[in-house]
Scaffold this motif. Structure first.
Motif, PDB file in Angstrom:
ATOM      1  N   TRP A  27       3.832 -14.576  21.592  1.00  0.00           N
ATOM      2  CA  TRP A  27       2.171 -14.727  21.103  1.00  0.00           C
ATOM      3  C   TRP A  27       1.840 -13.332  20.962  1.00  0.00           C
ATOM      4  CZ3 TRP A  27       4.832 -17.738  24.396  1.00  0.00           C
ATOM      5  CH2 TRP A  27       5.243 -19.115  24.447  1.00  0.00           C
ATOM      6  N   TRP A  28       1.412 -13.475  19.677  1.00  0.00           N
ATOM      7  CA  TRP A  28       0.891 -12.145  19.463  1.00  0.00           C
ATOM      8  C   TRP A  28      -0.952 -12.179  18.859  1.00  0.00           C
ATOM      9  CZ3 TRP A  28       3.593  -6.785  19.058  1.00  0.00           C
ATOM     10  CH2 TRP A  28       5.068  -7.049  19.442  1.00  0.00           C
ATOM     11  N   GLN A  29      -1.513 -11.579  19.598  1.00  0.00           N
ATOM     12  CA  GLN A  29      -3.336 -11.504  18.728  1.00  0.00           C
ATOM     13  C   GLN A  29      -3.674  -9.906  18.351  1.00  0.00           C
ATOM     14  OE1 GLN A  29      -4.447 -14.057  17.788  1.00  0.00           O
ATOM     15  NE2 GLN A  29      -3.219 -15.468  18.649  1.00  0.00           N
ATOM     16  N   TYR A  30      -3.926  -9.444  17.357  1.00  0.00           N
ATOM     17  CA  TYR A  30      -3.851  -8.116  17.406  1.00  0.00           C
ATOM     18  C   TYR A  30      -4.753  -7.557  16.315  1.00  0.00           C
ATOM     19  CZ  TYR A  30       0.050  -8.368  13.594  1.00  0.00           C
ATOM     20  OH  TYR A  30       0.468  -8.511  12.952  1.00  0.00           O
TER      21      TYR A  30
ATOM     22  N   LEU B  18       0.891  -1.274  -0.272  1.00  0.00           N
ATOM     23  CA  LEU B  18       0.222   0.136  -0.380  1.00  0.00           C
ATOM     24  C   LEU B  18       0.780   1.085   0.140  1.00  0.00           C
ATOM     25  CD1 LEU B  18      -2.522  -0.903   2.850  1.00  0.00           C
ATOM     26  CD2 LEU B  18      -3.062  -0.382  -0.403  1.00  0.00           C
ATOM     27  N   ALA B  19       0.247   2.421  -0.995  1.00  0.00           N
ATOM     28  CA  ALA B  19       1.260   3.105  -0.911  1.00  0.00           C
ATOM     29  C   ALA B  19       0.611   4.461  -0.035  1.00  0.00           C
ATOM     30  CB  ALA B  19       1.518   4.027  -2.172  1.00  0.00           C
ATOM     31  N   PRO B  20       1.834   4.922   0.826  1.00  0.00           N
ATOM     32  CA  PRO B  20       1.797   5.877   1.695  1.00  0.00           C
ATOM     33  C   PRO B  20       0.428   6.685   1.942  1.00  0.00           C
ATOM     34  CG  PRO B  20       3.564   6.802   1.321  1.00  0.00           C
ATOM     35  CD  PRO B  20       3.079   5.473   0.261  1.00  0.00           C
ATOM     36  N   THR B  21      -0.543   6.218   2.783  1.00  0.00           N
ATOM     37  CA  THR B  21      -1.750   7.336   2.796  1.00  0.00           C
ATOM     38  C   THR B  21      -2.118   8.808   3.451  1.00  0.00           C
ATOM     39  OG1 THR B  21      -2.885   6.342   4.710  1.00  0.00           O
ATOM     40  CG2 THR B  21      -2.996   5.451   2.104  1.00  0.00           C
ATOM     41  N   GLY B  22      -0.901   8.989   4.959  1.00  0.00           N
ATOM     42  CA  GLY B  22      -0.695   9.686   5.393  1.00  0.00           C
ATOM     43  C   GLY B  22      -1.795   9.245   6.616  1.00  0.00           C
ATOM     44  N   LYS B  23      -2.689   8.550   6.727  1.00  0.00           N
ATOM     45  CA  LYS B  23      -4.243   8.464   7.358  1.00  0.00           C
ATOM     46  C   LYS B  23      -3.104   8.078   9.409  1.00  0.00           C
ATOM     47  CE  LYS B  23      -7.522   6.535   4.139  1.00  0.00           C
ATOM     48  NZ  LYS B  23      -8.412   5.835   4.385  1.00  0.00           N
ATOM     49  N   ARG B  24      -4.237   8.760   9.942  1.00  0.00           N
ATOM     50  CA  ARG B  24      -4.105   8.187  11.058  1.00  0.00           C
ATOM     51  C   ARG B  24      -4.630   7.010  11.789  1.00  0.00           C
ATOM     52  NH1 ARG B  24       0.076   9.765  14.512  1.00  0.00           N
ATOM     53  NH2 ARG B  24      -0.222   9.074  16.758  1.00  0.00           N
ATOM     54  N   VAL B  25      -4.033   5.518  11.958  1.00  0.00           N
ATOM     55  CA  VAL B  25      -4.209   4.699  12.535  1.00  0.00           C
ATOM     56  C   VAL B  25      -4.175   4.180  13.840  1.00  0.00           C
ATOM     57  CG1 VAL B  25      -4.865   3.801   9.961  1.00  0.00           C
ATOM     58  CG2 VAL B  25      -2.552   3.446  11.099  1.00  0.00           C
ATOM     59  N   SER B  26      -5.099   3.467  14.091  1.00  0.00           N
ATOM     60  CA  SER B  26      -4.565   2.933  15.529  1.00  0.00           C
ATOM     61  C   SER B  26      -5.385   1.488  14.976  1.00  0.00           C
ATOM     62  CB  SER B  26      -5.462   4.122  16.654  1.00  0.00           C
ATOM     63  OG  SER B  26      -7.036   3.370  16.253  1.00  0.00           O
ATOM     64  N   MET B  27      -4.728   0.587  16.656  1.00  0.00           N
ATOM     65  CA  MET B  27      -5.564  -1.047  16.743  1.00  0.00           C
ATOM     66  C   MET B  27      -4.881  -1.725  18.028  1.00  0.00           C
ATOM     67  SD  MET B  27      -2.773  -3.003  14.299  1.00  0.00           S
ATOM     68  CE  MET B  27      -1.167  -3.356  14.575  1.00  0.00           C
ATOM     69  N   THR B  28      -5.473  -2.393  19.284  1.00  0.00           N
ATOM     70  CA  THR B  28      -4.751  -2.696  20.247  1.00  0.00           C
ATOM     71  C   THR B  28      -4.901  -4.863  19.730  1.00  0.00           C
ATOM     72  OG1 THR B  28      -7.600  -3.373  20.345  1.00  0.00           O
ATOM     73  CG2 THR B  28      -7.108  -0.858  21.565  1.00  0.00           C
ATOM     74  N   GLY B  29      -3.794  -5.151  20.804  1.00  0.00           N
ATOM     75  CA  GLY B  29      -3.994  -6.074  20.658  1.00  0.00           C
ATOM     76  C   GLY B  29      -2.837  -6.418  21.818  1.00  0.00           C
ATOM     77  N   THR B  30      -2.827  -7.630  22.333  1.00  0.00           N
ATOM     78  CA  THR B  30      -2.909  -8.320  23.671  1.00  0.00           C
ATOM     79  C   THR B  30      -1.329  -9.397  23.095  1.00  0.00           C
ATOM     80  OG1 THR B  30      -3.679 -10.374  23.415  1.00  0.00           O
ATOM     81  CG2 THR B  30      -4.035  -8.264  24.734  1.00  0.00           C
ATOM     82  N   THR B  31      -0.029  -9.331  24.177  1.00  0.00           N
ATOM     83  CA  THR B  31       1.066 -10.095  23.809  1.00  0.00           C
ATOM     84  C   THR B  31       2.006 -10.653  25.159  1.00  0.00           C
ATOM     85  OG1 THR B  31       1.446  -8.353  22.097  1.00  0.00           O
ATOM     86  CG2 THR B  31       3.320 -10.240  22.323  1.00  0.00           C
ATOM     87  N   THR B  32       1.688 -11.960  24.744  1.00  0.00           N
ATOM     88  CA  THR B  32       2.359 -12.875  25.400  1.00  0.00           C
ATOM     89  C   THR B  32       3.420 -13.237  25.157  1.00  0.00           C
ATOM     90  OG1 THR B  32       0.077 -13.538  26.179  1.00  0.00           O
ATOM     91  CG2 THR B  32       1.882 -15.245  26.996  1.00  0.00           C
ATOM     92  N   HIS B  33       4.103 -12.761  26.304  1.00  0.00           N
ATOM     93  CA  HIS B  33       6.159 -13.197  26.310  1.00  0.00           C
ATOM     94  C   HIS B  33       6.336 -14.061  27.517  1.00  0.00           C
ATOM     95  CE1 HIS B  33       6.380  -9.242  24.421  1.00  0.00           C
ATOM     96  NE2 HIS B  33       6.980  -9.969  23.281  1.00  0.00           N
ATOM     97  N   ARG B  34       7.372 -15.241  27.417  1.00  0.00           N
ATOM     98  CA  ARG B  34       8.371 -15.734  27.735  1.00  0.00           C
ATOM     99  C   ARG B  34       9.105 -15.349  27.866  1.00  0.00           C
ATOM    100  NH1 ARG B  34      11.116 -20.802  27.178  1.00  0.00           N
ATOM    101  NH2 ARG B  34      11.101 -20.418  25.450  1.00  0.00           N
TER     102      ARG B  34
END
Length: 230
Positions: A213-216, A187-203
Motif C-alpha cells: 500500500w503506497w502513499q506519496y 510530459l517531455a523530459p525537463t532535466g529537472k531534479r525532483v524529489s518526494m517523500t512517501g510511506t509504503t506498507t508491505h505484507r
C-alpha cells in the motif's frame, strides 16, 4: 546494546498471570523502560511459562526493576508460580529483522537498480495498492511494467528513512530523488531534479512481499515538473 530478560516459571494459573501483567502495564505507564513484553507457554507442558521482556539497555532494565510497581507485581507473580521463577539476562549480539531487509532491498536494490530482482522479492500474484492506479496492479510482471514506466522517465534513487515491522507487516518511510530524463505521463523530459517523500506498507508471506500500500505526493511531483503551472 539491547537487553533481554527471560523469566521462566511453572504455573497453572496463566489467566491470572496475564491479568497481573495487565495491571503492571497500567500502573507503570509513563515510567517503565521495557519496550516489548511477550508471554509464551510450552506446547508440551502448558504449565511451563516463559516471559520475555526487552529493554534498550541493561541500565534501562535495572531502572525498570527498581520501580515499586515492578517489585510489587513480582511478589504477586511468585505467589502464582509453583516454584521461584528463574531469570536469564541476555545481551543481544544479533538482531536481524528479515522482513525489514526484504522491503529495504525492494527500494534500494530492485526499484532503483535491477528490476530482475523483483522475482526474488515479490510473490507472482503480488497485489499493489497505489491511489494513482485504478484498478490495482496485480502480479509481479505488471508491477515490473509499472516500475519500468518510472525508470523510463527518471534516473532516481530511494533512501530508506525509517522502517517499522510488526508480525507480517513492514512500514517504510522513504525519500525519492530523481532527474526527469524521459517522457513521464505525457510530459517531455525537463532535466529537472525532483524529489518526494512517501510511506509504503508491505505484507509478507514466507519471506516474500505479497501486498503493498503506497502513499506519496504525486501531485507535488507534477508541480515540480511544471505540469501544474497555469
Amino acid at each position: 546494546m539491547t537487553f533481554v530478560q527471560l523469566i521462566d516459571c511453572k504455573t497453572d494459573r496463566l489467566d491470572e498471570l496475564n491479568r497481573l501483567m495487565d495491571t503492571w502495564v497500567e500502573q507503570t505507564k509513563g515510567k517503565r523502560t521495557a519496550t516489548h513484553n511477550l508471554v509464551a507457554k510450552d506446547r508440551s507442558d502448558a504449565t511451563h511459562v516463559i516471559e520475555i521482556v526487552e529493554f534498550p539497555s541493561y541500565e534501562d532494565a535495572m531502572r525498570n526493576s527498581n520501580l515499586p510497581e515492578t517489585d510489587r507485581v513480582f511478589q504477586e507473580m511468585v505467589a502464582l508460580c509453583d516454584d521461584m521463577p528463574t531469570f536469564t539476562d541476555l545481551e543481544v549480539v544479533r538482531d536481524e529483522r528479515l522482513n525489514k531487509d526484504v522491503c529495504g532491498r525492494l527500494f534500494t536494490d530492485a526499484l532503483a537498480g535491477d528490476l530482475g530482482l523483483l522475482d526474488g522479492l515479490l510473490t507472482r500474484d503480488y497485489h499493489d495498492h497505489d491511489p494513482a492506479n485504478a484498478p490495482d496492479v496485480i502480479g509481479v510482471e505488471a508491477f515490473r511494467r509499472e516500475a519500468g514506466m518510472w525508470r523510463d522517465g527518471f534516473d532516481f534513487r530511494f533512501t530508506v528513512e525509517d522502517q517499522i515491522a510488526e508480525a507480517d507487516r513492514v512500514c517504510t518511510r522513504w525519500t525519492w530523488e530523481g532527474t526527469h530524463k524521459g517522457e513521464f505521463l505525457g510530459l517531455a523530459p525537463t532535466g529537472k531534479r525532483v524529489s518526494m517523500t512517501g510511506t509504503t506498507t508491505h505484507r509478507l508471506h514466507e519471506g516474500m512481499i505479497c501486498e503493498g500500500w503506497w502513499q506519496y505526493d504525486r501531485l507535488g511531483l507534477m508541480g515540480q515538473l511544471g505540469a501544474l503551472e497555469m
